[in-house]
Structure formats: C-alpha cells, structure tokens
Design a protein around this motif. Structure first.
Motif, PDB file in Angstrom:
ATOM      1  N   VAL A 129      46.205 -15.294   4.103  1.00 16.91           N
ATOM      2  CA  VAL A 129      47.144 -14.742   3.296  1.00 16.91           C
ATOM      3  C   VAL A 129      46.741 -13.999   2.313  1.00 16.91           C
ATOM      4  O   VAL A 129      47.629 -12.909   1.866  1.00 16.91           O
ATOM      5  CB  VAL A 129      48.215 -16.237   2.896  1.00 16.91           C
ATOM      6  CG1 VAL A 129      49.058 -15.544   1.610  1.00 16.91           C
ATOM      7  CG2 VAL A 129      48.727 -16.782   4.415  1.00 16.91           C
ATOM      8  N   ASP A 130      45.284 -13.773   1.911  1.00 19.33           N
ATOM      9  CA  ASP A 130      45.018 -13.366   0.884  1.00 19.33           C
ATOM     10  C   ASP A 130      44.625 -11.963   1.609  1.00 19.33           C
ATOM     11  O   ASP A 130      44.438 -10.783   0.390  1.00 19.33           O
ATOM     12  CB  ASP A 130      43.586 -14.155   0.166  1.00 19.33           C
ATOM     13  CG  ASP A 130      43.664 -14.487  -0.998  1.00 19.33           C
ATOM     14  OD1 ASP A 130      44.954 -14.740  -1.320  1.00 19.33           O
ATOM     15  OD2 ASP A 130      43.296 -15.615  -1.392  1.00 19.33           O
ATOM     16  N   ARG A 131      44.289 -12.049   2.479  1.00 11.95           N
ATOM     17  CA  ARG A 131      44.444 -10.135   4.001  1.00 11.95           C
ATOM     18  C   ARG A 131      45.597  -9.931   4.255  1.00 11.95           C
ATOM     19  O   ARG A 131      45.725  -8.685   4.691  1.00 11.95           O
ATOM     20  CB  ARG A 131      43.527 -10.515   4.590  1.00 11.95           C
ATOM     21  CG  ARG A 131      42.253 -11.106   3.895  1.00 11.95           C
ATOM     22  CD  ARG A 131      40.716 -11.680   5.004  1.00 11.95           C
ATOM     23  NE  ARG A 131      39.428 -11.809   4.530  1.00 11.95           N
ATOM     24  CZ  ARG A 131      38.542 -11.157   4.264  1.00 11.95           C
ATOM     25  NH1 ARG A 131      38.356  -9.694   4.889  1.00 11.95           N
ATOM     26  NH2 ARG A 131      37.483 -10.993   3.759  1.00 11.95           N
ATOM     27  N   THR A 132      46.754 -10.459   3.681  1.00 15.90           N
ATOM     28  CA  THR A 132      47.936 -10.203   4.053  1.00 15.90           C
ATOM     29  C   THR A 132      48.381  -8.528   3.187  1.00 15.90           C
ATOM     30  O   THR A 132      48.606  -9.099   1.966  1.00 15.90           O
ATOM     31  CB  THR A 132      49.404 -11.159   3.839  1.00 15.90           C
ATOM     32  OG1 THR A 132      48.663 -11.802   5.354  1.00 15.90           O
ATOM     33  CG2 THR A 132      50.593 -10.782   4.389  1.00 15.90           C
ATOM     34  N   ARG A 133      48.980  -7.533   3.759  1.00 15.69           N
ATOM     35  CA  ARG A 133      49.742  -6.394   3.389  1.00 15.69           C
ATOM     36  C   ARG A 133      50.552  -5.840   4.254  1.00 15.69           C
ATOM     37  O   ARG A 133      50.223  -5.386   5.590  1.00 15.69           O
ATOM     38  CB  ARG A 133      48.080  -5.306   2.991  1.00 15.69           C
ATOM     39  CG  ARG A 133      46.962  -5.775   2.748  1.00 15.69           C
ATOM     40  CD  ARG A 133      47.094  -5.987   0.477  1.00 15.69           C
ATOM     41  NE  ARG A 133      46.120  -6.400   0.411  1.00 15.69           N
ATOM     42  CZ  ARG A 133      45.214  -7.446  -0.015  1.00 15.69           C
ATOM     43  NH1 ARG A 133      46.101  -8.357   0.757  1.00 15.69           N
ATOM     44  NH2 ARG A 133      44.557  -7.710  -0.982  1.00 15.69           N
ATOM     45  N   THR A 134      52.106  -6.319   3.894  1.00  8.06           N
ATOM     46  CA  THR A 134      53.036  -5.629   4.338  1.00  8.06           C
ATOM     47  C   THR A 134      54.015  -5.200   3.653  1.00  8.06           C
ATOM     48  O   THR A 134      53.227  -4.919   2.103  1.00  8.06           O
ATOM     49  CB  THR A 134      53.673  -6.939   5.105  1.00  8.06           C
ATOM     50  OG1 THR A 134      54.609  -7.433   4.046  1.00  8.06           O
ATOM     51  CG2 THR A 134      52.409  -7.090   5.789  1.00  8.06           C
ATOM     52  N   ARG A 174      53.657  -9.518   0.295  1.00  8.15           N
ATOM     53  CA  ARG A 174      52.420 -10.671   0.995  1.00  8.15           C
ATOM     54  C   ARG A 174      52.524 -12.477   1.100  1.00  8.15           C
ATOM     55  O   ARG A 174      52.027 -12.328   2.205  1.00  8.15           O
ATOM     56  CB  ARG A 174      50.579 -10.924  -0.455  1.00  8.15           C
ATOM     57  CG  ARG A 174      49.959 -12.063  -0.005  1.00  8.15           C
ATOM     58  CD  ARG A 174      48.630 -11.535  -1.534  1.00  8.15           C
ATOM     59  NE  ARG A 174      47.957 -10.552  -1.399  1.00  8.15           N
ATOM     60  CZ  ARG A 174      47.100 -10.196  -1.688  1.00  8.15           C
ATOM     61  NH1 ARG A 174      46.563 -11.128  -2.275  1.00  8.15           N
ATOM     62  NH2 ARG A 174      46.004  -9.017  -2.065  1.00  8.15           N
ATOM     63  N   TYR A 175      53.334 -12.860   0.378  1.00  5.51           N
ATOM     64  CA  TYR A 175      53.964 -13.835   1.274  1.00  5.51           C
ATOM     65  C   TYR A 175      54.955 -13.738   1.596  1.00  5.51           C
ATOM     66  O   TYR A 175      55.118 -15.052   2.321  1.00  5.51           O
ATOM     67  CB  TYR A 175      53.874 -14.807  -0.557  1.00  5.51           C
ATOM     68  CG  TYR A 175      52.857 -14.854  -1.016  1.00  5.51           C
ATOM     69  CD1 TYR A 175      51.215 -14.982   0.107  1.00  5.51           C
ATOM     70  CD2 TYR A 175      52.411 -14.186  -2.519  1.00  5.51           C
ATOM     71  CE1 TYR A 175      49.683 -15.574  -1.334  1.00  5.51           C
ATOM     72  CE2 TYR A 175      51.196 -14.228  -2.998  1.00  5.51           C
ATOM     73  CZ  TYR A 175      49.894 -14.362  -2.223  1.00  5.51           C
ATOM     74  OH  TYR A 175      49.307 -14.850  -3.092  1.00  5.51           O
ATOM     75  N   PRO A 199      51.415 -19.551   1.663  1.00  4.65           N
ATOM     76  CA  PRO A 199      51.715 -18.468   0.755  1.00  4.65           C
ATOM     77  C   PRO A 199      53.134 -19.716   0.164  1.00  4.65           C
ATOM     78  O   PRO A 199      53.366 -18.538  -1.214  1.00  4.65           O
ATOM     79  CB  PRO A 199      52.616 -18.453   2.183  1.00  4.65           C
ATOM     80  CG  PRO A 199      52.447 -18.267   3.339  1.00  4.65           C
ATOM     81  CD  PRO A 199      51.409 -19.601   3.404  1.00  4.65           C
ATOM     82  N   ASP A 237      55.414 -11.067  -4.986  1.00 13.85           N
ATOM     83  CA  ASP A 237      53.907 -11.488  -4.770  1.00 13.85           C
ATOM     84  C   ASP A 237      53.187  -9.584  -4.610  1.00 13.85           C
ATOM     85  O   ASP A 237      52.133  -9.780  -3.665  1.00 13.85           O
ATOM     86  CB  ASP A 237      54.029 -11.840  -3.593  1.00 13.85           C
ATOM     87  CG  ASP A 237      55.109 -10.769  -2.901  1.00 13.85           C
ATOM     88  OD1 ASP A 237      55.973 -10.292  -2.938  1.00 13.85           O
ATOM     89  OD2 ASP A 237      55.791 -11.113  -1.479  1.00 13.85           O
ATOM     90  N   GLU A 254      46.658  -5.400  -5.797  1.00 13.17           N
ATOM     91  CA  GLU A 254      47.281  -4.777  -4.010  1.00 13.17           C
ATOM     92  C   GLU A 254      45.896  -4.544  -3.340  1.00 13.17           C
ATOM     93  O   GLU A 254      46.436  -4.112  -2.498  1.00 13.17           O
ATOM     94  CB  GLU A 254      48.506  -5.305  -4.378  1.00 13.17           C
ATOM     95  CG  GLU A 254      49.346  -5.359  -3.484  1.00 13.17           C
ATOM     96  CD  GLU A 254      49.762  -6.958  -2.730  1.00 13.17           C
ATOM     97  OE1 GLU A 254      48.906  -7.395  -4.206  1.00 13.17           O
ATOM     98  OE2 GLU A 254      49.652  -7.134  -1.871  1.00 13.17           O
ATOM     99  N   SER A 306      45.587 -17.924  -3.145  1.00 12.11           N
ATOM    100  CA  SER A 306      45.324 -18.600  -1.994  1.00 12.11           C
ATOM    101  C   SER A 306      44.642 -19.405  -1.080  1.00 12.11           C
ATOM    102  O   SER A 306      44.596 -21.028  -0.726  1.00 12.11           O
ATOM    103  CB  SER A 306      45.569 -17.219  -0.579  1.00 12.11           C
ATOM    104  OG  SER A 306      47.072 -16.255  -1.625  1.00 12.11           O
TER     105      SER A 306
END
Length: 451
Positions: free
Chosen positions: A54-59, A63-64, A114, A194, A199, A349
């Motif tokens: 989750v810490d590495r999620t970028r959309t 993030r969450y 998340p 989030d 970021e 996270s």
C-alpha cells in the motif's frame, strides 16, 4: 461509516465464529480453535506485506481508495461463505471451514490495512486524532451493539433443526451488504485525503523502513500492550457464550451480556475522548484500566450470585475496553510521527500493518489456545459439562485476562509521547522538510540547450 462496516465483520467473527464452529457445525473445540488461529495468523502475516504494498501504491484514484472501491464486494462474499457451511459433515466440514475462513481473512486484510492507514493522512494534529478516534469507536461500538444483540437470537429464530445454518447465512448476507455500502461511502468521502506532500517521491528502501520501525520505541510499547490485551482478552470474550450456555443455562443471556458491554462501551467512548483531551492518551489508558480490572474481579466474585452482578461486571470491563480502543487508535498514528522524527522515514501503512499483525496474531493464538484448553478441560459441544470443565472455563476467564490487563497497563505507563512532545515533533519534521534541498527535475533536450 468505515468503522461501522468493518466492525460488522470483526465483531461477528470475534464473538460468534468459534461458537458457530463448535455448536452449529459440531467441530471439535481444538479443531475449531486451530482453524480460527491459523486464519488469523495468516491474516496477521499478510498485514505488513500489504503495508509495504500500500505504501508503494500510486494510482489516479489515490493510494488507499482503490482498495476500498474494489475490495468491498469480494469481502462481503467471502464473509457470507464463512457461514454458508458445508453440505457434508466430518472432514468435509473441517476443510470447508478452513478454506472459507482463510479466504475471508485474506480479503479482510487487503481492505482493512489501507483503511486504517488512511487515518494517519487526514490530520497530523494529535488532539484532533484523539477526537477522531473517539468518533470512530462510537460507530464501531454501535456495530458491536447490533452484532451482540441481534446475531444469536435472530440466527436461532431463522434457523430450523433441518437447516441449522440458515439464520446465520441470512444474517451474514445482510451484514455483508451493509458493510460493503459503508466502504463504498468511505471511499467516496475520502477523495483527495489520501494524497500527501511526498506523494511524488519514490518509495523508501525496505532496509530504511525496517530501521525506522526498530527505532520506534513508542510503537513497540503500543504493540506489546496490544498483543497482551488481545491474547488475554480472548480468554474472556470467547468464553462468554460458553459460560452463559453451560454455567447459567441460557446462551441468549450471553448475547444480552455482549450487548450490554457494547452499549456501555458506546456510551463511555465519548467520555474517554474527553479524558484524552484533558489528561492525554497515556493517562486515559491507565484510568480506563482501573474499571476494566475491577470488572474482572467482580465477575470472579459474582459467580453463582445471579445474572445482575455478572452483567454489571461486564459493563465495568466495557468501560476499560472503551478506554483501550480510543487510546490505541489515537496513539498509533502518533507513533508514525515518532518514527519519522527519530529516523526521517515515514511509513504509516507498515506501522499500522505491524501493529494489526501483532493484534491478530495474538487473537489467533488466543483462540487456538482456548480450543486446546477447552478440550483439555473436557468440553463437549451441546452436552452437559462436568464440574471440572465448568471450573476450567471460569479459571480461564479470570486469571489470564487479569495478568494480561495488568501487564499491558504496565507497558503503557512508559509510553513517551505527550501532546506537547507530539506538537514539537511535528514542527521539527516540518522544519526539516522546509530545509531539505529540492531534487533536480529532468529537463528536456530543448530546455537543456536553452539553459
């Protein structure tokens, strides 16, 4: 709303699933405890892994939020599957229970980590976090009231001897739909919350993150207190239905006791949120430990002296629980800043994942230990229990929670973060960020030539 939805799952599984396995599916107590333990430990092991992910999620959705948007419906279906029950008995029932419980816990971890981490992004003000934790726990305890008061009576009313699982399945479906809608509403409301200042920065190396966790003394104290509380509390909460069914003689009184405890906690949560504002989180935890431990002693002394005293003992323990949940969820995001202040690495996270790992692992080990202990004292589902079995249940409900409650309060007495120190840490972190050199941007070929 998110806490209301998650607690429909958490409270139902925590209060009733072991009872469902032993007294509805007729699984042996040790087997039921092992399934519960294995699934929770699996869930716990996933939490720090998901924390890193989750810490590495970028959309573009944040993030969450993607986890809440896409995970709510599968989580509801997984929860329903747990209570569907197999059409075949014996070994088939054991396999079905194990597979569906593992599936549910996997989905729960994917969505809940998340959601928990999102809490640390909304504000860095410690006082506001205490207030928010109070609001969260009010809705969580409202869900607990509904689950405690309705689950067993409604499940029994909707079931028949030919279809003993039908009522449980209907309730699981209703809870799942409500929870999924709550998570969708939370994701909708969390648009933009989030996204943090860092970021655009690349994720930190795992080595740096682990060093930050190891240097976080405040986090380790909270983690230790949570592990002790979760393991020891399991001995009381999961034995409660067995006590009322086999000692008092009416399992529905156990649902009433659970509802009284949840209602008391809901009433006391706002009061302890005020105590947090006035005295701080450490003091509020220790103040709440007094009625919690007094309730345990009262329960032990009230055995055989009527249901009213037992209900009063449960209410006292619920006061301690209210303090625990408000302070725990208020302290945890503060430990994120403590670690960042000590090491320069921020990883909310993984902090939440690590603590929830400890909590779930302790709950799972507690359930596994309880199943073995019930078997050891001679427990047999839906049968008259021997005096030795009843004495064993009573002993587990008193001595282990008492020792665990005292030990966890002892750890929290050394918790180092106060409101003033947290404000100072946040200011120093902000000052470091302001003084940090700006990373050079990548220029196009034309810009390079012009420069």
């Amino acid at each position: 709303m998110g806490d209301f939805g998650f607690n429909l799952y958490w409270q139902t599984a925590g209060l009733y699933l072991l009872f469902f396995y032993t007294d509805v599916l007729d699984l042996p107590a040790a087997t039921a405890g092992f399934i519960y333990m294995a699934a929770l430990i699996w869930d716990a092991a996933l939490d720090p892994i998901l924390g890193v992910l989750v810490d590495r999620t970028r959309t573009r959705m944040g993030r969450y939020r993607p986890y809440l948007l896409l995970g709510g419906a599968p989580l509801a279906l997984g929860f329903v599957a747990v209570f569907a029950g197999p059409v075949w008995p014996g070994a088939g029932a054991i396999v079905f229970a194990a597979v569906t419980h593992l599936l549910f816990r996997t989905l729960y971890a994917v969505v809940s980590i998340p959601y928990a981490a999102l809490f640390a992004r909304i504000t860095r003000d410690s006082t506001q976090r205490g207030d928010m934790a109070g609001v969260r726990m009010v809705f969580g305890t409202l869900a607990a009231i509904a689950v405690a008061a309705l689950t067993l009576p409604v499940a029994q009313a909707l079931s028949t001897p030919e279809a003993p699982r039908r009522g449980w399945l209907i309730l699981a479906a209703v809870y799942g739909v409500i929870a999924a809608l709550c998570l969708l509403a939370t994701a909708w409301a969390a648009r933009g919350l989030d996204v943090a200042d860092e970021e655009a920065l690349p994720p930190r190396p795992i080595r740096d993150v682990l060093r930050s966790l190891a240097a976080n003394r405040a986090l380790m104290l909270v983690l230790g207190a949570v592990v002790l509380s979760a393991f020891s509390g399991t001995m009381f909460s999961k034995n409660l239905l067995y006590y009322f069914k086999y000692v008092v003689g009416d399992a529905k009184l156990g649902s009433a006791a659970l509802a009284i405890g949840a209602l008391t906690a809901a009433i006391c949560v706002p009061a302890f949120a005020v105590v947090v504002r006035l005295a701080g989180k450490r003091a509020a935890w220790l103040i709440g430990a007094v009625p919690g431990l007094a309730g345990l002693v009262m329960w032990h002394l009230a055995d055989g002296h009527g249901v009213t005293l037992l209900f009063a003992a449960v209410a006292l323990q619920a006061m301690g629980l209210a303090s625990y949940v408000v302070c725990f969820w208020g302290m945890l995001p503060d430990t994120v800043e403590y670690g960042e202040w000590r090491t320069g690495v921020r990883t909310e996270s993984l902090v939440f994942g690590l603590v929830v790992l400890g909590q779930k692992a302790a709950l799972g080990l507690g359930a596994g230990f309880l199943g073995i202990a019930l078997t050891h004292v001679g427990y047999a589902p839906n049968a008259t229990q021997s005096p030795e079995t009843l004495a064993g249940i009573k002993a587990m409900m008193f001595w282990i929670p008492l020792v665990g409650g005292i030990a966890s309060a002892g750890l929290i007495a050394f918790y180092p973060i106060t409101r003033a120190s947290h404000e100072k840490m946040v200011a120093e972190i902000a000052a470091r960020s302001a003084d940090a050199p700006v990373a050079p941007t990548k220029l196009s070929l034309q810009e390079t030539v012009i420069q």
